[in-house]
Design an enzyme around this catalytic site. Structure first.
Site, PDB file in Angstrom:
ATOM      1  N   LYS A   1       0.412  -0.963   0.302  1.00 21.79           N
ATOM      2  CA  LYS A   1       0.073   0.062   0.086  1.00 21.79           C
ATOM      3  C   LYS A   1       0.865   1.342   0.318  1.00 21.79           C
ATOM      4  O   LYS A   1      -0.334   2.301   0.112  1.00 21.79           O
ATOM      5  CB  LYS A   1      -1.032   0.253   1.562  1.00 21.79           C
ATOM      6  CG  LYS A   1      -1.287  -1.478   1.487  1.00 21.79           C
ATOM      7  CD  LYS A   1      -2.008  -1.240   2.772  1.00 21.79           C
ATOM      8  CE  LYS A   1      -2.428  -2.549   3.655  1.00 21.79           C
ATOM      9  NZ  LYS A   1      -2.908  -2.825   4.531  1.00 21.79           N
ATOM     10  N   GLY A   2       2.480   0.786   0.571  1.00 20.77           N
ATOM     11  CA  GLY A   2       2.761   2.211   0.284  1.00 20.77           C
ATOM     12  C   GLY A   2       2.988   2.813  -0.896  1.00 20.77           C
ATOM     13  O   GLY A   2       3.388   4.762  -0.152  1.00 20.77           O
TER      14      GLY A   2
ATOM     15  N   GLU B   1       7.044   2.502  -6.300  1.00 20.30           N
ATOM     16  CA  GLU B   1       8.017   1.617  -5.467  1.00 20.30           C
ATOM     17  C   GLU B   1       7.733   3.061  -4.333  1.00 20.30           C
ATOM     18  O   GLU B   1       8.206   3.488  -4.549  1.00 20.30           O
ATOM     19  CB  GLU B   1       8.948   0.396  -5.281  1.00 20.30           C
ATOM     20  CG  GLU B   1       9.310   0.560  -3.671  1.00 20.30           C
ATOM     21  CD  GLU B   1       8.644  -0.742  -3.275  1.00 20.30           C
ATOM     22  OE1 GLU B   1       7.169   0.061  -3.166  1.00 20.30           O
ATOM     23  OE2 GLU B   1       9.012  -1.363  -2.413  1.00 20.30           O
TER      24      GLU B   1
ATOM     25  N   ASP C   1      15.200  -0.163   1.093  1.00 11.21           N
ATOM     26  CA  ASP C   1      15.620  -0.013   2.217  1.00 11.21           C
ATOM     27  C   ASP C   1      16.493  -0.730   1.942  1.00 11.21           C
ATOM     28  O   ASP C   1      17.117  -0.766   1.412  1.00 11.21           O
ATOM     29  CB  ASP C   1      15.176  -0.332   3.511  1.00 11.21           C
ATOM     30  CG  ASP C   1      15.370  -0.153   5.120  1.00 11.21           C
ATOM     31  OD1 ASP C   1      15.562  -1.272   4.881  1.00 11.21           O
ATOM     32  OD2 ASP C   1      14.648   0.154   5.240  1.00 11.21           O
TER      33      ASP C   1
ATOM     34  N   LYS D   1      16.896   4.676   0.550  1.00 12.91           N
ATOM     35  CA  LYS D   1      17.825   4.612   2.183  1.00 12.91           C
ATOM     36  C   LYS D   1      19.037   4.076   1.538  1.00 12.91           C
ATOM     37  O   LYS D   1      19.200   2.409   1.740  1.00 12.91           O
ATOM     38  CB  LYS D   1      17.691   4.076   2.815  1.00 12.91           C
ATOM     39  CG  LYS D   1      15.886   4.423   3.984  1.00 12.91           C
ATOM     40  CD  LYS D   1      15.685   3.610   4.782  1.00 12.91           C
ATOM     41  CE  LYS D   1      14.324   3.372   5.542  1.00 12.91           C
ATOM     42  NZ  LYS D   1      13.737   3.053   6.591  1.00 12.91           N
TER      43      LYS D   1
ATOM     44  N   PHE E   1      14.037   5.337  11.119  1.00 15.77           N
ATOM     45  CA  PHE E   1      12.735   4.663   9.847  1.00 15.77           C
ATOM     46  C   PHE E   1      11.163   5.842   9.485  1.00 15.77           C
ATOM     47  O   PHE E   1      11.612   7.272  10.448  1.00 15.77           O
ATOM     48  CB  PHE E   1      12.479   3.998  10.958  1.00 15.77           C
ATOM     49  CG  PHE E   1      10.644   3.426  10.476  1.00 15.77           C
ATOM     50  CD1 PHE E   1      10.526   2.064   9.682  1.00 15.77           C
ATOM     51  CD2 PHE E   1       9.180   4.060  10.474  1.00 15.77           C
ATOM     52  CE1 PHE E   1       9.981   1.602   9.231  1.00 15.77           C
ATOM     53  CE2 PHE E   1       8.235   2.857  10.248  1.00 15.77           C
ATOM     54  CZ  PHE E   1       8.367   2.162   9.021  1.00 15.77           C
ATOM     55  N   VAL E   2      10.883   6.400   8.071  1.00 11.62           N
ATOM     56  CA  VAL E   2      10.286   7.257   8.309  1.00 11.62           C
ATOM     57  C   VAL E   2       9.140   6.830   7.358  1.00 11.62           C
ATOM     58  O   VAL E   2       8.429   5.542   7.758  1.00 11.62           O
ATOM     59  CB  VAL E   2      11.019   8.134   6.838  1.00 11.62           C
ATOM     60  CG1 VAL E   2      11.925   9.059   7.414  1.00 11.62           C
ATOM     61  CG2 VAL E   2      11.150   7.176   5.731  1.00 11.62           C
TER      62      VAL E   2
ATOM     63  N   ASP F   1       4.244   3.509   6.600  1.00  6.42           N
ATOM     64  CA  ASP F   1       3.364   3.839   7.516  1.00  6.42           C
ATOM     65  C   ASP F   1       3.856   3.409   8.454  1.00  6.42           C
ATOM     66  O   ASP F   1       5.223   2.309   8.510  1.00  6.42           O
ATOM     67  CB  ASP F   1       1.896   2.732   7.224  1.00  6.42           C
ATOM     68  CG  ASP F   1       2.381   0.997   7.296  1.00  6.42           C
ATOM     69  OD1 ASP F   1       3.658   0.642   6.219  1.00  6.42           O
ATOM     70  OD2 ASP F   1       2.524  -0.518   8.144  1.00  6.42           O
TER      71      ASP F   1
HETATM   72  P1  XMP Z   1      13.287  -3.210   1.017  1.00 10.77           P
HETATM   73  O1  XMP Z   1      13.849  -3.616   2.254  1.00 10.77           O
HETATM   74  O2  XMP Z   1      12.673  -4.882   0.136  1.00 10.77           O
HETATM   75  O3  XMP Z   1      11.941  -3.335   1.816  1.00 10.77           O
HETATM   76  O4  XMP Z   1      14.011  -2.452  -0.012  1.00 10.77           O
HETATM   77  C1  XMP Z   1      10.858  -2.148   1.056  1.00 10.77           C
HETATM   78  C2  XMP Z   1       9.748  -1.744   1.116  1.00 10.77           C
HETATM   79  O5  XMP Z   1       9.719  -1.894   3.283  1.00 10.77           O
HETATM   80  C3  XMP Z   1       8.895  -0.831   3.307  1.00 10.77           C
HETATM   81  N1  XMP Z   1       9.767   0.007   4.537  1.00 10.77           N
HETATM   82  C4  XMP Z   1       9.416   1.272   5.319  1.00 10.77           C
HETATM   83  N2  XMP Z   1       8.258   0.957   4.894  1.00 10.77           N
HETATM   84  N3  XMP Z   1       8.932   3.282   6.525  1.00 10.77           N
HETATM   85  C5  XMP Z   1       8.190   2.578   6.456  1.00 10.77           C
HETATM   86  O6  XMP Z   1       7.247   3.203   6.718  1.00 10.77           O
HETATM   87  C6  XMP Z   1      10.402   3.301   6.279  1.00 10.77           C
HETATM   88  O7  XMP Z   1      11.418   3.105   7.026  1.00 10.77           O
HETATM   89  C7  XMP Z   1      10.868   1.556   5.800  1.00 10.77           C
HETATM   90  N4  XMP Z   1      11.741   1.038   5.135  1.00 10.77           N
HETATM   91  C8  XMP Z   1      11.340   0.349   4.541  1.00 10.77           C
HETATM   92  C9  XMP Z   1       8.365  -0.249   1.753  1.00 10.77           C
HETATM   93  O8  XMP Z   1       7.294  -0.399   2.436  1.00 10.77           O
HETATM   94  C10 XMP Z   1       9.256  -0.745   1.105  1.00 10.77           C
HETATM   95  O9  XMP Z   1       8.069  -0.961   0.268  1.00 10.77           O
HETATM   96 MG    MG Z   2       6.084  -0.982   0.328  1.00 11.91          MG
END
Ligand code: XMP
Ligand code: MG
Length: 183
Positions: free
Chosen positions: A47-48, A103, A107, A135, A156-157, A163
């Site tokens: 959903k992000g 996306e 992270d 990141k 963490f944002v 969310d």
């Molecule tokens: P990866 O580690 O697979 O993660 O690159 C990607 C997904 O992780 C979530 N994500 C976050 N969600 N604040 C959030 O609310 C953050 O700081 C954060 N870092 C990673 C996000 O859903 C992303 O698609």
């Molecule tokens: Mg996401």
């Protein structure tokens, strides 16, 4: 009625509403040029990415298709598990389409890497990735988005679709969550 002031849980605004709007419009203008004759299939990673996706698509001036995929990599915690689960797959076949994966944030990079490989196997005409926030110090694999809104360090944002435990998504900006909120 219970009214909570989620803004109280924010330590610092990293990307303001104005900054986000300006950057999203810039990215949309670039995509409009790059995909003018290609009718791209914009894939929203739910959903992000929902707010970013809606604003980006609305600002693009070329013809495009929309589809949605829902994945889970986090559960309710603020730490990546590295495990990607497809909760809802795309509705349509992407073979011979120009796919753009939209996306919210990168992270570890594992989610985007997984999705890119999954879609490659479906034989699209091309596949590119766009993220709003990267990141850059946290990657655990070889990953570089083709288009990127902002880079940031290790925080963490939340907000603008992002969310914590499904809260804070509707904040109009992206901010750093106070650690005491989740520790
Ligand atoms: P990866 O580690 O697979 O993660 O690159 C990607 C997904 O992780 C979530 N994500 C976050 N969600 N604040 C959030 O609310 C953050 O700081 C954060 N870092 C990673 C996000 O859903 C992303 O698609
Ligand atoms: Mg996401």
């Amino acid at each position: 009625m219970r009214i909570t002031n989620e803004q109280n849980d924010i330590a610092e605004v990293l990307f303001s509403q104005e900054m986000i709007k300006k950057r999203v419009d810039e990215l949309a203008a670039q995509l409009t040029v790059d995909y003018e004759q290609k009718d791209p299939l914009m894939v929203c990673v739910l959903k992000g990415a929902s707010f970013f996706y809606a604003d980006l698509c609305r600002s693009m001036k070329c013809r495009l298709f929309m589809d949605f995929i829902a994945v889970s990599s986090y559960g309710t915690s603020a730490r990546s598990t590295g495990v990607v689960k497809i909760i809802k797959d795309l509705d349509k076949n992407i073979t011979d389409k120009h796919v753009i994966i939209v996306e919210d944030i990168i992270d570890s990079g594992l989610t985007l890497k997984y999705l890119t490989e999954l879609f490659h196997a479906r034989k699209p005409a091309s596949i590119k990735t766009i993220c709003l926030v990267d990141k850059i110090n946290k990657h655990q694999c070889e990953i570089k988005p083709d288009y990127c809104g902002f880079t940031m360090g290790d925080h963490f944002v939340v907000g603008y679709g992002l969310d914590y435990s499904d809260f804070y998504r509707n904040l109009p900006y992206i901010g750093i969550l106070k650690p005491e909120t989740y520790e």
